[in-house]
Design an enzyme around this catalytic site. Structure first.
Site, mmCIF file in Angstrom:
data_model
loop_
_atom_site.group_PDB
_atom_site.id
_atom_site.type_symbol
_atom_site.label_atom_id
_atom_site.label_comp_id
_atom_site.label_asym_id
_atom_site.label_seq_id
_atom_site.Cartn_x
_atom_site.Cartn_y
_atom_site.Cartn_z
ATOM 1 N N LYS A 96 1.069 -1.079 0.366
ATOM 2 C CA LYS A 96 -0.013 0.075 -0.065
ATOM 3 C C LYS A 96 0.515 1.431 -0.192
ATOM 4 O O LYS A 96 0.338 2.416 -0.123
ATOM 5 C CB LYS A 96 -0.754 0.135 1.021
ATOM 6 N N GLY A 97 2.183 1.393 0.712
ATOM 7 C CA GLY A 97 3.135 2.393 0.545
ATOM 8 C C GLY A 97 2.988 3.144 -0.274
ATOM 9 O O GLY A 97 3.275 4.070 0.054
ATOM 10 N N GLU B 297 7.592 2.071 -6.001
ATOM 11 C CA GLU B 297 8.135 1.698 -4.808
ATOM 12 C C GLU B 297 8.236 2.746 -3.670
ATOM 13 O O GLU B 297 9.188 3.986 -4.253
ATOM 14 C CB GLU B 297 9.027 0.472 -4.947
ATOM 15 N N ASP B 298 7.635 2.548 -2.173
ATOM 16 C CA ASP B 298 7.327 3.783 -1.394
ATOM 17 C C ASP B 298 9.161 3.835 -1.068
ATOM 18 O O ASP B 298 9.921 4.851 -1.158
ATOM 19 C CB ASP B 298 6.932 3.636 -0.466
ATOM 20 N N ASP C 77 14.673 -0.499 1.250
ATOM 21 C CA ASP C 77 15.294 -1.214 2.809
ATOM 22 C C ASP C 77 16.263 -2.172 2.743
ATOM 23 O O ASP C 77 17.362 -2.056 2.253
ATOM 24 C CB ASP C 77 14.307 -1.693 4.089
ATOM 25 N N LYS D 246 17.259 3.175 2.046
ATOM 26 C CA LYS D 246 18.637 3.061 3.412
ATOM 27 C C LYS D 246 19.565 2.353 2.878
ATOM 28 O O LYS D 246 18.927 0.862 2.823
ATOM 29 C CB LYS D 246 17.636 2.971 3.975
ATOM 30 N N PHE E 71 13.219 3.998 10.504
ATOM 31 C CA PHE E 71 11.724 3.594 9.566
ATOM 32 C C PHE E 71 11.365 5.117 9.953
ATOM 33 O O PHE E 71 11.293 5.525 10.963
ATOM 34 C CB PHE E 71 10.797 3.057 11.500
ATOM 35 N N VAL E 72 10.344 5.466 8.704
ATOM 36 C CA VAL E 72 9.661 6.505 8.560
ATOM 37 C C VAL E 72 8.281 6.045 7.888
ATOM 38 O O VAL E 72 8.045 5.553 7.678
ATOM 39 C CB VAL E 72 10.340 7.109 7.153
ATOM 40 N N ASP F 237 3.280 3.931 6.615
ATOM 41 C CA ASP F 237 2.424 3.861 7.688
ATOM 42 C C ASP F 237 3.021 3.247 8.242
ATOM 43 O O ASP F 237 4.757 2.771 8.847
ATOM 44 C CB ASP F 237 1.029 3.229 7.280
ATOM 45 N N ARG G 296 -0.227 7.543 7.220
ATOM 46 C CA ARG G 296 -0.115 7.490 5.498
ATOM 47 C C ARG G 296 -0.322 8.767 5.524
ATOM 48 O O ARG G 296 -0.243 9.023 4.284
ATOM 49 C CB ARG G 296 -1.338 6.223 4.757
HETATM 50 P P1 5GP Z 1 12.854 -3.729 2.070
HETATM 51 O O1 5GP Z 1 11.667 -5.285 1.702
HETATM 52 O O2 5GP Z 1 13.919 -3.548 0.915
HETATM 53 O O3 5GP Z 1 13.552 -4.146 3.420
HETATM 54 O O4 5GP Z 1 11.106 -2.728 2.309
HETATM 55 C C1 5GP Z 1 10.604 -2.684 1.865
HETATM 56 C C2 5GP Z 1 9.444 -2.824 2.392
HETATM 57 O O5 5GP Z 1 9.504 -1.904 3.374
HETATM 58 C C3 5GP Z 1 8.394 -1.071 1.720
HETATM 59 O O6 5GP Z 1 7.697 -1.090 0.526
HETATM 60 C C4 5GP Z 1 7.699 0.004 3.103
HETATM 61 O O7 5GP Z 1 6.044 -1.389 2.831
HETATM 62 C C5 5GP Z 1 8.554 -1.207 4.441
HETATM 63 N N1 5GP Z 1 9.122 -0.488 4.346
HETATM 64 C C6 5GP Z 1 10.410 -0.023 4.715
HETATM 65 N N2 5GP Z 1 11.066 0.914 5.363
HETATM 66 C C7 5GP Z 1 10.729 1.260 5.803
HETATM 67 C C8 5GP Z 1 10.430 2.797 6.788
HETATM 68 O O8 5GP Z 1 10.788 3.125 7.132
HETATM 69 N N3 5GP Z 1 8.932 2.489 7.050
HETATM 70 C C9 5GP Z 1 7.212 2.251 7.019
HETATM 71 N N4 5GP Z 1 7.002 2.480 6.962
HETATM 72 N N5 5GP Z 1 7.346 1.265 5.932
HETATM 73 C C10 5GP Z 1 8.903 1.026 5.828
#
Ligand code: 5GP
Length: 180
Positions: A45-46, A101-102, A105, A133, A154-155, A161, A167
């Protein structure tokens, strides 16, 4: 009336700076695809607010598709297991896909999505990510269009969210102290 942020919310990237950067990303994408039709694949959703803003700066023939992915649940770090919560509704064979993608990470979500899309035979797959990140990376990810690099915290806000909340905050910021 603007939504009110919680007491422990610290703004990191202001709405006006997000607007400028998103407009620039849209111009870069428009230039690079040079009139080729594009399928924007919005990762729910982000990414919904970022995607809504970004596609309005892309001057190309454009389709929009959605996919729901989850790796965090209600926590603030990845579970390492990516789930499809809502799959694509149409085939993407032969299409140029731009994943929207938002945040990248650990990179696990995008790595999973790219591999999944390859099995559906698109012409090309590119990635636009608003936030990155780099110090949190667990797998290498190529981001073709990146908004901002941020530290490993964490943002929330601008579509992002925590446990379903925040959001609707117009800026991106972090919670200090962070959620448990
Ligand atoms: P990854 O698989 O790269 O670790 O994480 C991707 C997903 O994790 C993002 O699409 C998001 O939904 C969530 N995510 C990662 N870091 C953050 C953060 O700092 N804040 C929030 N709200 N969601 C995050």
């Amino acid at each position: 009336m603007r939504p009110r942020a919680p007491e422990n919310y610290v703004p990191l990237i202001r709405a006006a700076d997000i607007d400028d950067r998103v407009a620039q990303l849209g111009r870069d994408i428009t230039r690079d695809f040079a009139d080729r039709p594009l399928t924007a694949l919005v990762v729910l959703k982000g990414s919904f607010i970022f995607a809504a803003d970004l596609i309005r700066h892309i001057a190309l023939p454009l389709h929009v598709e959605f996919i729901g992915l989850r790796s965090y649940g209600d926590r603030t770090s990845t579970s390492g297991v990516v789930e499809i919560t809502m799959d694509l509704k149409h085939p993407v064979e032969g299409q140029h896909i731009l994943i929207i993608e938002d945040i990248v990470d650990s990179g696990l979500t995008i790595d999973y999505l790219r591999k999944n899309l390859e099995t559906r035979s698109p012409s090309s797959v590119s990635l636009a990510a608003l936030l990155h990140k780099p110090t949190a990376a667990r797998v290498p990810v190529t981001i073709d269009y990146r908004g901002f690099e941020i530290a490993d915290r964490f943002v929330v806000g601008y579509g992002l969210d925590h446990a379903g909340l925040y959001r609707n905050l117009p800026d991106i910021g972090y919670l200090d102290p962070p959620p448990a």
